[in-house]
Design a protein around this motif. Structure first.
Motif, short mmCIF file in Angstrom:
data_model
loop_
_atom_site.label_atom_id
_atom_site.label_comp_id
_atom_site.label_asym_id
_atom_site.label_seq_id
_atom_site.Cartn_x
_atom_site.Cartn_y
_atom_site.Cartn_z
N ARG A 119 -2.35 -2.40 13.50
CA ARG A 119 -4.09 -1.90 13.63
C ARG A 119 -4.81 -2.80 12.95
O ARG A 119 -6.04 -2.92 13.37
CB ARG A 119 -3.78 -0.55 13.31
N TYR A 174 0.06 -1.65 10.05
CA TYR A 174 -0.24 -3.13 9.86
C TYR A 174 -0.89 -3.54 11.06
O TYR A 174 -1.80 -4.47 11.07
CB TYR A 174 1.00 -3.67 9.57
N ALA A 198 -5.68 4.97 4.01
CA ALA A 198 -4.99 3.87 3.97
C ALA A 198 -5.79 2.34 4.41
O ALA A 198 -5.88 1.31 3.62
CB ALA A 198 -3.59 3.60 4.28
N ARG A 199 -6.41 2.92 5.45
CA ARG A 199 -7.25 1.82 6.10
C ARG A 199 -8.31 1.24 4.99
O ARG A 199 -8.69 0.17 4.98
CB ARG A 199 -7.96 1.97 7.50
N ASN A 206 10.20 1.87 9.36
CA ASN A 206 8.83 2.43 9.04
C ASN A 206 7.74 2.47 10.04
O ASN A 206 6.93 1.60 9.92
CB ASN A 206 8.41 1.59 7.80
N VAL A 225 -0.23 5.67 0.35
CA VAL A 225 -1.08 6.98 -0.02
C VAL A 225 -0.12 8.09 0.01
O VAL A 225 1.14 8.14 0.41
CB VAL A 225 -2.04 7.15 1.31
N GLY A 277 -2.23 9.13 7.41
CA GLY A 277 -2.88 9.30 8.78
C GLY A 277 -4.22 9.92 8.43
O GLY A 277 -4.95 10.40 9.60
N SER A 278 -4.93 9.69 7.59
CA SER A 278 -6.13 10.38 7.14
C SER A 278 -7.28 9.41 7.40
O SER A 278 -8.52 9.54 7.28
CB SER A 278 -6.20 11.16 5.87
N GLY A 279 -6.87 7.98 7.27
CA GLY A 279 -7.95 6.92 7.41
C GLY A 279 -7.99 6.59 5.93
O GLY A 279 -8.72 5.48 5.74
N ARG A 312 5.49 4.15 11.02
CA ARG A 312 4.14 4.35 10.73
C ARG A 312 3.36 3.41 10.03
O ARG A 312 2.06 2.85 10.37
CB ARG A 312 3.99 5.67 9.91
N PRO A 320 0.80 -0.94 0.00
CA PRO A 320 -0.05 -0.04 -0.24
C PRO A 320 0.89 1.39 -0.03
O PRO A 320 1.87 1.32 0.48
CB PRO A 320 -0.72 -0.09 1.25
C1 LIG Z 1 2.05 2.84 5.33
C2 LIG Z 1 0.75 3.74 4.95
C3 LIG Z 1 0.23 3.23 3.78
C4 LIG Z 1 -0.13 3.80 6.23
O1 LIG Z 1 -1.08 4.74 5.82
P1 LIG Z 1 -1.83 5.75 7.18
O2 LIG Z 1 -2.17 6.90 6.40
O3 LIG Z 1 -1.04 6.07 8.16
O4 LIG Z 1 -3.11 4.92 7.36
P2 LIG Z 1 -4.46 5.33 7.88
O5 LIG Z 1 -4.35 6.93 8.24
O6 LIG Z 1 -5.42 4.79 7.33
O7 LIG Z 1 -4.13 4.73 9.53
C5 LIG Z 1 -4.93 3.35 9.51
C6 LIG Z 1 -4.80 2.99 11.04
O8 LIG Z 1 -3.51 3.00 11.75
C7 LIG Z 1 -3.21 3.89 12.59
N1 LIG Z 1 -2.12 4.66 12.63
C8 LIG Z 1 -1.35 4.91 11.60
N2 LIG Z 1 -0.38 5.87 11.97
C9 LIG Z 1 -0.05 5.27 13.25
C10 LIG Z 1 0.95 5.59 14.02
N3 LIG Z 1 2.09 6.08 13.70
N4 LIG Z 1 0.85 5.12 15.19
C11 LIG Z 1 -0.29 4.35 15.74
N5 LIG Z 1 -1.38 4.36 14.86
C12 LIG Z 1 -1.29 4.60 13.58
C13 LIG Z 1 -4.41 4.94 12.56
O9 LIG Z 1 -4.71 5.22 13.83
C14 LIG Z 1 -5.22 4.11 12.10
O10 LIG Z 1 -6.25 3.52 12.90
P3 LIG Z 1 -7.65 3.83 13.12
O11 LIG Z 1 -8.40 3.86 11.76
O12 LIG Z 1 -8.42 2.58 13.96
O13 LIG Z 1 -7.73 5.22 13.76
C15 LIG Z 1 1.20 5.09 4.55
O14 LIG Z 1 1.61 5.91 5.82
C16 LIG Z 1 2.16 5.38 3.57
O15 LIG Z 1 1.64 5.40 2.37
N6 LIG Z 1 3.67 5.64 3.65
C17 LIG Z 1 4.38 5.65 2.59
C18 LIG Z 1 4.67 4.36 1.93
C19 LIG Z 1 4.97 3.01 2.64
O16 LIG Z 1 5.51 3.16 3.81
N7 LIG Z 1 4.06 2.18 2.36
C20 LIG Z 1 4.29 0.86 3.10
C21 LIG Z 1 5.35 0.10 2.52
S1 LIG Z 1 5.68 -1.53 3.78
#
Ligand SMILES: CC(C)(COP(=O)(O)OP(=O)(O)OC[C@H]1O[C@@H](n2cnc3c(N)ncnc32)[C@H](O)[C@@H]1OP(=O)(O)O)[C@@H](O)C(=O)NCCC(=O)NCCS
Length: 187
Positions: A162, A160, A124-125, A153, A114, A120-122, A155, A112
């Motif tokens: 979560r 994952y 990706a979920r 990584n 975004v 952090g906007s929800g 975040r 994935p």
């Molecule tokens: C990895 C990635 C896809 C995660 O997306 P995201 O924007 O953080 O995800 P969301 O906003 O949908 O968060 C989903 C859940 O994770 C939780 N979460 C996200 N970041 C968090 C953090 N730093 N600490 C704790 N929880 C976290 C959120 O609270 C949310 O839970 P909820 O819906 O129950 O509140 C995004 O950060 C990204 O694209 N990163 C760059 C590319 C990357 O790293 N890809 C993955 C390669 S392995």
């Protein structure tokens, strides 16, 4: 495969649609990939960020399925995820050494991303939920991460966990990485 077309809404009220990737998105997808920050690009690189790299990823017997999140009303791609049947060769070798008992024929691979200002906007979920449903509809029971995730990584690892992913093991490749997997189906 069923047509993928879902609405999404972020925590801060931005809206759009989650759609199956098709060639008509290639230009918008390339623009998206090239707009990712250096940090995000160091985390997400399932294929080269070129027209040829995109095309090759969706061609041939190992073709991945793609999913794009398109902002409305601009139509800009703001998220992109891949679902591949089976495991990549290098991932399969490592999983064969783990004791989590996944069956390669029941397993698919997920990657994935975004856009930086949508993290952090929800979004990706919601993207994951659509990919997960497609995987279940295709008969897959377990999902692993494409090439694992970098141990730095934080975040992604929090994301994952979560969603319900577990750590399968760790490996070294340009630094420390985690293999993570999830059971999609309650046996
Ligand atoms: C990895 C990635 C896809 C995660 O997306 P995201 O924007 O953080 O995800 P969301 O906003 O949908 O968060 C989903 C859940 O994770 C939780 N979460 C996200 N970041 C968090 C953090 N730093 N600490 C704790 N929880 C976290 C959120 O609270 C949310 O839970 P909820 O819906 O129950 O509140 C995004 O950060 C990204 O694209 N990163 C760059 C590319 C990357 O790293 N890809 C993955 C390669 S392995």
């Amino acid at each position: 495969m069923k047509q993928t077309d879902h609405q999404f809404a972020t925590n801060d009220g931005r809206r759009g649609r989650l759609l199956a990737y098709g060639p008509s998105f290639s230009g918008a997808l390339l623009t998206y990939l090239l707009s990712l920050s250096t940090e995000s690009r160091s985390r997400f690189g399932p294929h080269p960020f070129t027209e040829e790299g995109i095309e090759a990823n969706f061609a041939g017997p190992d073709a991945a399925l793609g999913f794009v999140a398109c902002e409305e009303p601009s139509g800009a791609v703001v998220g992109y995820a891949l679902l591949k049947p089976g495991l990549l060769d290098a991932d399969a070798l490592r999983y064969a050494g783990y004791s989590n008992g996944i069956l390669p024929e029941e397993t698919c691979t997920f990657a994935p991303s975004v856009a930086d200002n949508w993290q952090g906007s929800g979004l990706a979920r919601q993207l994951f939920e659509v990919v997960k449903q497609t995987a279940l509809d295709s008969g897959f029971r377990t999902m692993v991460l494409w090439g694992g995730t970098q141990a730095t990584n934080a975040r992604a690892i929090a994301f994952y966990r979560r969603l319900g992913f577990h750590e399968a093991g760790r490996f070294e490749h340009n630094g420390s990485n985690l293999d993570m997997w999830i059971e999609l189906w309650d046996r």
